[in-house]
Design an enzyme around this catalytic site. Structure first.
Site, short mmCIF file in Angstrom:
data_model
loop_
_atom_site.label_atom_id
_atom_site.label_comp_id
_atom_site.label_asym_id
_atom_site.label_seq_id
_atom_site.Cartn_x
_atom_site.Cartn_y
_atom_site.Cartn_z
N TYR A 173 0.83 -1.22 0.00
CA TYR A 173 0.00 0.00 0.00
C TYR A 173 0.86 1.27 0.00
O TYR A 173 0.54 2.26 -0.64
CB TYR A 173 -0.98 -0.03 1.18
N ASN B 216 -12.09 2.43 -7.52
CA ASN B 216 -10.74 2.96 -7.29
C ASN B 216 -10.65 3.60 -5.91
O ASN B 216 -11.60 4.19 -5.42
CB ASN B 216 -10.38 4.01 -8.36
N HIS C 8 -14.92 0.65 -2.68
CA HIS C 8 -13.84 -0.14 -2.08
C HIS C 8 -13.04 0.67 -1.08
O HIS C 8 -11.96 0.25 -0.67
CB HIS C 8 -12.92 -0.71 -3.16
N CYS D 252 -8.07 1.83 12.77
CA CYS D 252 -7.34 1.19 13.87
C CYS D 252 -7.98 -0.15 14.22
O CYS D 252 -9.20 -0.23 14.43
CB CYS D 252 -7.37 2.11 15.09
N CYS E 85 -9.12 0.44 18.33
CA CYS E 85 -10.31 1.22 18.74
C CYS E 85 -11.27 1.45 17.58
O CYS E 85 -12.35 2.00 17.77
CB CYS E 85 -9.86 2.57 19.32
N SER F 88 -12.18 -4.45 -15.29
CA SER F 88 -12.10 -5.79 -15.89
C SER F 88 -13.39 -6.56 -15.62
O SER F 88 -13.56 -7.67 -16.11
CB SER F 88 -10.90 -6.55 -15.31
N ASN G 103 -13.28 0.39 -22.72
CA ASN G 103 -12.19 -0.43 -22.22
C ASN G 103 -11.21 -0.69 -23.36
O ASN G 103 -11.60 -0.72 -24.52
CB ASN G 103 -12.76 -1.77 -21.69
N ALA H 212 -9.71 5.29 -21.96
CA ALA H 212 -10.74 6.14 -21.37
C ALA H 212 -10.37 7.63 -21.49
O ALA H 212 -11.23 8.47 -21.77
CB ALA H 212 -10.91 5.77 -19.90
C1 BV8 Z 1 -17.72 -9.42 -0.96
C2 BV8 Z 1 -9.05 -3.47 -2.30
C3 BV8 Z 1 -19.36 -10.39 0.40
C4 BV8 Z 1 -8.76 -2.03 -2.35
C5 BV8 Z 1 -10.29 -4.78 -3.90
C6 BV8 Z 1 -15.00 -16.55 -2.88
C7 BV8 Z 1 -14.83 -16.25 -1.53
C8 BV8 Z 1 -15.01 -14.97 -1.04
C9 BV8 Z 1 -15.40 -13.96 -1.89
C10 BV8 Z 1 -15.56 -14.29 -3.23
C11 BV8 Z 1 -15.38 -15.54 -3.74
N1 BV8 Z 1 -15.62 -15.51 -5.09
C12 BV8 Z 1 -15.95 -14.26 -5.44
C13 BV8 Z 1 -15.93 -13.52 -4.32
C14 BV8 Z 1 -16.24 -12.17 -4.22
C15 BV8 Z 1 -14.93 -11.38 -4.28
C16 BV8 Z 1 -14.48 -11.32 -5.71
O1 BV8 Z 1 -15.10 -10.60 -6.47
N2 BV8 Z 1 -13.44 -12.07 -6.09
C17 BV8 Z 1 -13.05 -12.03 -7.49
C18 BV8 Z 1 -11.54 -11.90 -7.60
C19 BV8 Z 1 -13.59 -13.26 -8.18
N3 BV8 Z 1 -15.34 -10.08 -3.82
C20 BV8 Z 1 -15.23 -9.78 -2.53
O2 BV8 Z 1 -14.70 -10.46 -1.70
C21 BV8 Z 1 -15.88 -8.45 -2.16
N4 BV8 Z 1 -16.65 -8.63 -0.96
O3 BV8 Z 1 -18.08 -10.03 -1.93
O4 BV8 Z 1 -18.34 -9.47 0.28
C22 BV8 Z 1 -18.70 -11.71 0.68
C23 BV8 Z 1 -17.95 -11.85 1.82
C24 BV8 Z 1 -17.38 -13.11 2.09
C25 BV8 Z 1 -17.55 -14.18 1.20
C26 BV8 Z 1 -18.29 -13.98 0.02
C27 BV8 Z 1 -18.85 -12.75 -0.24
C28 BV8 Z 1 -14.82 -7.39 -1.93
C29 BV8 Z 1 -14.34 -6.90 -3.26
C30 BV8 Z 1 -13.36 -5.76 -3.04
C31 BV8 Z 1 -11.97 -6.32 -3.11
N5 BV8 Z 1 -11.03 -5.22 -2.94
N6 BV8 Z 1 -9.30 -3.94 -3.65
C32 BV8 Z 1 -7.47 -1.83 -3.09
O5 BV8 Z 1 -6.44 -2.26 -2.59
O6 BV8 Z 1 -7.56 -1.25 -4.18
S1 BV8 Z 1 -10.60 -5.26 -5.49
C33 BV8 Z 1 -9.48 -4.65 -6.59
O7 BV8 Z 1 -9.97 -5.05 -7.88
C34 BV8 Z 1 -9.45 -3.13 -6.66
O8 BV8 Z 1 -10.25 -2.48 -5.70
C35 BV8 Z 1 -10.02 -2.83 -8.05
O9 BV8 Z 1 -10.76 -1.70 -8.01
C36 BV8 Z 1 -10.85 -4.02 -8.26
C37 BV8 Z 1 -11.34 -4.26 -9.63
O10 BV8 Z 1 -10.25 -4.18 -10.51
P1 BV8 Z 1 -10.44 -3.14 -11.73
O11 BV8 Z 1 -10.71 -1.79 -11.15
O12 BV8 Z 1 -11.43 -3.67 -12.69
O13 BV8 Z 1 -8.99 -3.10 -12.31
P2 BV8 Z 1 -8.30 -4.23 -13.23
O14 BV8 Z 1 -6.83 -4.00 -13.18
O15 BV8 Z 1 -8.85 -5.58 -12.85
O16 BV8 Z 1 -8.83 -3.94 -14.70
C38 BV8 Z 1 -8.45 -2.73 -15.36
C39 BV8 Z 1 -9.29 -2.69 -16.63
O17 BV8 Z 1 -9.02 -1.46 -17.29
C40 BV8 Z 1 -8.94 -3.80 -17.60
O18 BV8 Z 1 -10.15 -4.31 -18.13
C41 BV8 Z 1 -8.13 -3.09 -18.69
O19 BV8 Z 1 -8.40 -3.66 -19.97
C42 BV8 Z 1 -8.71 -1.71 -18.65
N7 BV8 Z 1 -7.80 -0.62 -19.02
C43 BV8 Z 1 -6.46 -0.52 -18.80
N8 BV8 Z 1 -6.04 0.70 -19.23
C44 BV8 Z 1 -7.13 1.36 -19.69
C45 BV8 Z 1 -8.26 0.52 -19.56
N9 BV8 Z 1 -9.49 0.90 -19.94
C46 BV8 Z 1 -9.63 2.14 -20.46
N10 BV8 Z 1 -8.59 3.01 -20.60
C47 BV8 Z 1 -7.35 2.65 -20.23
N11 BV8 Z 1 -6.33 3.51 -20.39
ZN ZN Z 2 -6.89 3.09 17.99
#
Ligand code: BV8
Ligand code: ZN
Length: 260
Positions: free
Chosen positions: A67, A124, A141, A149, A152, A210, A234, A252
């Site tokens: 981070y 984002n 997100h 913390c 607390c 994505s 995209n 974009a």
């Molecule tokens: C939830 C943290 C309920 C912050 C992130 C099995 C067990 C447990 C959970 C799951 C499971 N299976 C599925 C899930 C749900 C899981 C999930 O979705 N997993 C995925 C991987 C399958 N989701 C969760 O756990 C969520 N919570 O569901 O709670 C729950 C609870 C317990 C059990 C079940 C359910 C929480 C999701 C949040 C995760 N946190 N990040 C940080 O550090 O940033 S996610 C991470 O990926 C980022 O936040 C990011 O925002 C997010 C998505 O990625 P994108 O933004 O799409 O970015 P990426 O690089 O992937 O793609 C970029 C795109 O841009 C590409 O398509 C590319 O082609 C394009 N591009 C590139 N350049 C350009 C462009 N387009 C245009 N112009 C350009 N120039």
């Molecule tokens: Zn504290």
């Protein structure tokens, strides 16, 4: 102007309740690394390996190094034309906040003449949308500039770059990034607002995501189900491309200004 761009532009101009859903691709041209695909994130880790409570428990220093590296990159990043174009779309839909201020009429948070509304839903955590002037933003997100913390529970803004690893709260508790990790539920109020806006939208623009992370990806499906026109911007194809009414292939930062 290419046919599909003209079609999306016309649809946007005739829409009243607009939602924009963004992902890391919208910040790519600001130099903020995306998560998946080429130029992927960091060393040889996948976000799913690091952005989890288990990873933080197992190795909080490694997660904070990731981070801290991202905060350093984001601190020197500026919004790009994609961010500014999205802020401009909001301004036009909300009758230009400046004009609203002049008439002194208090506009609801979503601003806008009666019936018109704009909601930006972003995955984002970099804060570049608000730097570019977007107002009605749902950061589903969380934010990389907020810490919480484990002791607390207090959540504060922390902009230290670099941040002293391992950061601690005044109470002595360890601080974690206040972002939503995999396996963690999104804040109830925020996700309800996001699904509410997506359900009521007549136009949704999905840019730079994505479309693999849930529940964010389902917001686009919800909008579509409820009759919204869904346009995707995209550089590649995603699982959402098939259901989109229009897919604008490209950067974009280049396509979005063309919509204004
Ligand atoms: C939830 C943290 C309920 C912050 C992130 C099995 C067990 C447990 C959970 C799951 C499971 N299976 C599925 C899930 C749900 C899981 C999930 O979705 N997993 C995925 C991987 C399958 N989701 C969760 O756990 C969520 N919570 O569901 O709670 C729950 C609870 C317990 C059990 C079940 C359910 C929480 C999701 C949040 C995760 N946190 N990040 C940080 O550090 O940033 S996610 C991470 O990926 C980022 O936040 C990011 O925002 C997010 C998505 O990625 P994108 O933004 O799409 O970015 P990426 O690089 O992937 O793609 C970029 C795109 O841009 C590409 O398509 C590319 O082609 C394009 N591009 C590139 N350049 C350009 C462009 N387009 C245009 N112009 C350009 N120039
Ligand atoms: Zn504290």
């Amino acid at each position: 102007m290419p046919e599909d761009l003209r079609r999306v532009r016309e649809r946007l101009l005739s829409s009243e309740r607009v939602v924009v859903l963004t992902g890391a691709g919208v910040s790519a041209e600001s130099g903020v690394p995306i998560f998946r695909g080429e130029g992927g994130l960091w060393r040889d880790f996948r976000p799913e390996d690091l952005a989890t409570p288990q990873a933080f428990k197992r190795d909080p220093v490694l997660v904070w190094e990731w981070y801290d590296w991202r905060r350093e990159r984001i601190a020197s990043a500026r919004p790009n034309p994609a961010h500014y174009a999205i802020a401009e779309i909001e301004k036009r839909l909300s009758g230009g906040t400046a004009r609203a201020a002049k008439t002194g009429k208090k506009r609801a948070r979503h601003g806008g003449p009666p019936g018109k509304s704009f909601t930006l839903i972003t995955q984002n955590v970099d804060g570049l949308h608000s730097l570019a002037g977007s107002v009605n933003i749902l950061e589903i997100h969380g934010s990389i500039w907020r810490v919480r913390c484990l002791g607390c529970g207090r959540e504060t803004v922390n902009r230290d770059v670099p941040i002293k690893i391992l950061p601690h709260c005044a109470c002595g508790g360890v601080l974690r990034p206040a972002v939503v990790w995999f396996g963690e539920t999104l804040p109830q109020a925020v996700i309800e607002a996001a699904f509410g806006a997506s359900s009521g939208a007549d136009f949704m623009l999905v840019a730079g995501t994505s479309g693999v992370v849930e529940p964010a990806a389902s917001l686009a499906l919800r909008a579509k189900e409820r009759g919204a026109f869904v346009a995707e911007i995209n550089t590649g194809r995603t699982p959402l491309s098939g259901m989109a009414d229009a897919t604008l292939h490209g950067k974009a930062g280049e396509i979005l200004p063309g919509l204004l």
